[in-house]
Structures are given as C-alpha cells and as structure tokens.
Design a protein around this motif. Sequence first.
Motif, PDB file in Angstrom:
ATOM      1  N   UNK A  55      -1.675 -11.984   5.381  1.00 18.73           N
ATOM      2  CA  UNK A  55      -3.058 -12.160   5.834  1.00 18.73           C
ATOM      3  C   UNK A  55      -3.944 -12.377   4.615  1.00 18.73           C
ATOM      4  N   UNK A  56      -4.910 -13.263   4.749  1.00 18.76           N
ATOM      5  CA  UNK A  56      -5.824 -13.498   3.638  1.00 18.76           C
ATOM      6  C   UNK A  56      -7.256 -13.197   4.063  1.00 18.76           C
ATOM      7  N   UNK A  57      -8.044 -12.777   3.105  1.00 16.65           N
ATOM      8  CA  UNK A  57      -9.462 -12.496   3.343  1.00 16.65           C
ATOM      9  C   UNK A  57     -10.197 -12.547   2.009  1.00 16.65           C
ATOM     10  N   UNK A  58     -11.458 -12.816   2.081  1.00 20.01           N
ATOM     11  CA  UNK A  58     -12.302 -12.829   0.893  1.00 20.01           C
ATOM     12  C   UNK A  58     -12.921 -11.442   0.731  1.00 20.01           C
ATOM     13  N   UNK A  59     -12.933 -10.948  -0.480  1.00 20.70           N
ATOM     14  CA  UNK A  59     -13.570  -9.662  -0.770  1.00 20.70           C
ATOM     15  C   UNK A  59     -14.860  -9.957  -1.521  1.00 20.70           C
ATOM     16  N   UNK A  60     -15.955  -9.408  -1.031  1.00 20.21           N
ATOM     17  CA  UNK A  60     -17.258  -9.630  -1.656  1.00 20.21           C
ATOM     18  C   UNK A  60     -17.951  -8.299  -1.910  1.00 20.21           C
TER      19      UNK A  60
ATOM     20  N   UNK B 244       4.023  -2.298   1.656  1.00 18.13           N
ATOM     21  CA  UNK B 244       2.669  -2.839   1.820  1.00 18.13           C
ATOM     22  C   UNK B 244       2.271  -3.343   0.445  1.00 18.13           C
ATOM     23  N   UNK B 245       1.749  -4.566   0.412  1.00 16.91           N
ATOM     24  CA  UNK B 245       1.297  -5.101  -0.862  1.00 16.91           C
ATOM     25  C   UNK B 245       0.038  -5.920  -0.692  1.00 16.91           C
ATOM     26  N   UNK B 246      -0.671  -6.077  -1.787  1.00 18.12           N
ATOM     27  CA  UNK B 246      -1.875  -6.899  -1.798  1.00 18.12           C
ATOM     28  C   UNK B 246      -1.944  -7.647  -3.122  1.00 18.12           C
ATOM     29  N   UNK B 247      -2.543  -8.807  -3.053  1.00 19.46           N
ATOM     30  CA  UNK B 247      -2.711  -9.635  -4.236  1.00 19.46           C
ATOM     31  C   UNK B 247      -4.152 -10.132  -4.246  1.00 19.46           C
ATOM     32  N   UNK B 248      -4.815  -9.988  -5.360  1.00 20.13           N
ATOM     33  CA  UNK B 248      -6.193 -10.453  -5.488  1.00 20.13           C
ATOM     34  C   UNK B 248      -6.281 -11.446  -6.633  1.00 20.13           C
ATOM     35  N   UNK B 249      -7.045 -12.492  -6.421  1.00 18.04           N
ATOM     36  CA  UNK B 249      -7.225 -13.514  -7.446  1.00 18.04           C
ATOM     37  C   UNK B 249      -8.671 -13.979  -7.393  1.00 18.04           C
ATOM     38  N   UNK B 250      -9.307 -14.044  -8.543  1.00 21.19           N
ATOM     39  CA  UNK B 250     -10.681 -14.512  -8.622  1.00 21.19           C
ATOM     40  C   UNK B 250     -10.694 -16.032  -8.502  1.00 21.19           C
ATOM     41  N   UNK B 251     -11.538 -16.542  -7.603  1.00 18.51           N
ATOM     42  CA  UNK B 251     -11.652 -17.997  -7.525  1.00 18.51           C
ATOM     43  C   UNK B 251     -12.929 -18.441  -8.214  1.00 18.51           C
ATOM     44  N   UNK B 252     -12.939 -19.715  -8.625  1.00 21.56           N
ATOM     45  CA  UNK B 252     -14.085 -20.231  -9.369  1.00 21.56           C
ATOM     46  C   UNK B 252     -15.255 -20.585  -8.462  1.00 21.56           C
ATOM     47  N   UNK B 253     -14.966 -21.287  -7.372  1.00 27.21           N
ATOM     48  CA  UNK B 253     -16.060 -21.737  -6.521  1.00 27.21           C
ATOM     49  C   UNK B 253     -15.907 -21.366  -5.058  1.00 27.21           C
ATOM     50  N   UNK B 254     -14.711 -21.496  -4.507  1.00 29.13           N
ATOM     51  CA  UNK B 254     -14.538 -21.081  -3.111  1.00 29.13           C
ATOM     52  C   UNK B 254     -13.106 -20.659  -2.838  1.00 29.13           C
ATOM     53  N   UNK B 255     -12.970 -19.864  -1.784  1.00 29.14           N
ATOM     54  CA  UNK B 255     -11.683 -19.231  -1.488  1.00 29.14           C
ATOM     55  C   UNK B 255     -10.570 -20.217  -1.164  1.00 29.14           C
ATOM     56  N   UNK B 256     -10.900 -21.457  -0.852  1.00 28.45           N
ATOM     57  CA  UNK B 256      -9.878 -22.450  -0.525  1.00 28.45           C
ATOM     58  C   UNK B 256      -9.154 -22.997  -1.762  1.00 28.45           C
ATOM     59  N   UNK B 257      -9.554 -22.522  -2.944  1.00 25.28           N
ATOM     60  CA  UNK B 257      -8.870 -22.940  -4.173  1.00 25.28           C
ATOM     61  C   UNK B 257      -7.446 -22.399  -4.218  1.00 25.28           C
ATOM     62  N   UNK B 258      -7.179 -21.320  -3.511  1.00 26.99           N
ATOM     63  CA  UNK B 258      -5.885 -20.661  -3.573  1.00 26.99           C
ATOM     64  C   UNK B 258      -5.186 -20.720  -2.229  1.00 26.99           C
ATOM     65  N   UNK B 259      -3.892 -20.981  -2.269  1.00 24.27           N
ATOM     66  CA  UNK B 259      -3.102 -21.124  -1.051  1.00 24.27           C
ATOM     67  C   UNK B 259      -1.979 -20.093  -1.028  1.00 24.27           C
ATOM     68  N   UNK B 260      -1.687 -19.579   0.158  1.00 25.50           N
ATOM     69  CA  UNK B 260      -0.592 -18.627   0.323  1.00 25.50           C
ATOM     70  C   UNK B 260       0.714 -19.229  -0.191  1.00 25.50           C
TER      71      UNK B 260
END
Length: 192
Positions: free
Chosen positions: A72-77, A29-45
């Motif tokens: 699976x992707x999701x935004x964390x807020x 099981x793994x997870x990867x988190x990355x801070x985006x600048x403006x919206x979650x669509x900046x990063x692609x799987x």
Amino acid sequence: PTDLKNELNEAWGKSERFGFVQITENKVYWYALKTFKENKNEFLVENLEQYFNSYNPVIKNIIKSTKKEHINTAEISDLKPTDVWFKDNICLMGDAAHATTPNMGQGACQAIEDAYVLAACLDKYKLNKAFLKYQKIRLPKAHQVVKMSWFVGKIAHLKNPLSIALRNLILKLTPSSVNKKQNEQIFQLTEL
C-alpha cells in the motif's frame, strides 16, 4: 534472521528509510519512505528494489519477497499543530487535534493519552471547563511530540552526504542514557 525477531529495525539512507518488524512466524510488517522532489508519482512500487538497492541484504530480501499487490502506498505530510482543540460542545482529540507523522510511533499513543485526560476532566468539570482543562493539560506535550516527530523525519531524510555523515556520527556517539531520558518524557503520563 532470528537475532532481529523481537525488535523493530529502521535503516536510514540518503532521503529515504526502511523499517521492519516480524509480527508472526511467517509475516513481516515493513515500511519504506522516500522523499520526492515534486510529487508522489515520481516513485513507483515496481522500482522499490532499485530505490533500496544499497541497503542491507535483509531489507532487499524483504522487498523482493513481498508481492507487489500487497504493498500500500500513501503520502505522508506534516501538518502545523492547532492551538484550539474545542469550540462549544465539540472537542478534538488524537490526530484531529495534533496529527503527527509516524516517525516516533506516537500517534495512537497520544490519542489514548488524550482520551484518558479528557475522560478525567469530564468526570471532574462541566463540559466547557473540562475541554479547557483537557487542552491546557495535553497541548504542550502533544505539540512537543509533533515537533520531535517532525525533527526526526527531517534528520532521517537528509540528502547532503556531509550532513548524513555528521548525523550518523552524532547518533553513534549519543549515550543510551540520553535516549532513555527522552523516552521517559514521552511515556510519562501527564499529571491531572
């Protein structure tokens, strides 16, 4: 690697982090988190390997060997905690009362503690008094966990190289007894 078999590992970088744990002989099981600048669509799987290219080869291998359709992707807020957990005959518990980011792995743990305390209060008091007592007992600790999780998330995603170097030095110099004491506070069951 066999030396990492029975432990959760998390690596921090510049505004991102990666964690993993082996859950069966052939699954991780793994997870990867990355801070985006403006919206979650900046990063692609499709670009995950690129985002974590400077990380340990173990991490790069985990990403590379995972089928993209299994990710699976999701935004964390972060959500501001509420001070009101009940009204009339409705009472909130768990994430509904005190949602927390998964930085400390405490979401489900705190919900279980809520259930334990609420059940004990309902056993001793009438409904509204039970809800009030439950909120009074649980709110301080739940808010402490939410705030600490928020803080851990912020320091894990620092961007400034000097801040990152300072963070890493402080973490390296922090005695394990400090971490142990903090964990004891989190895992101590609230007195009823």
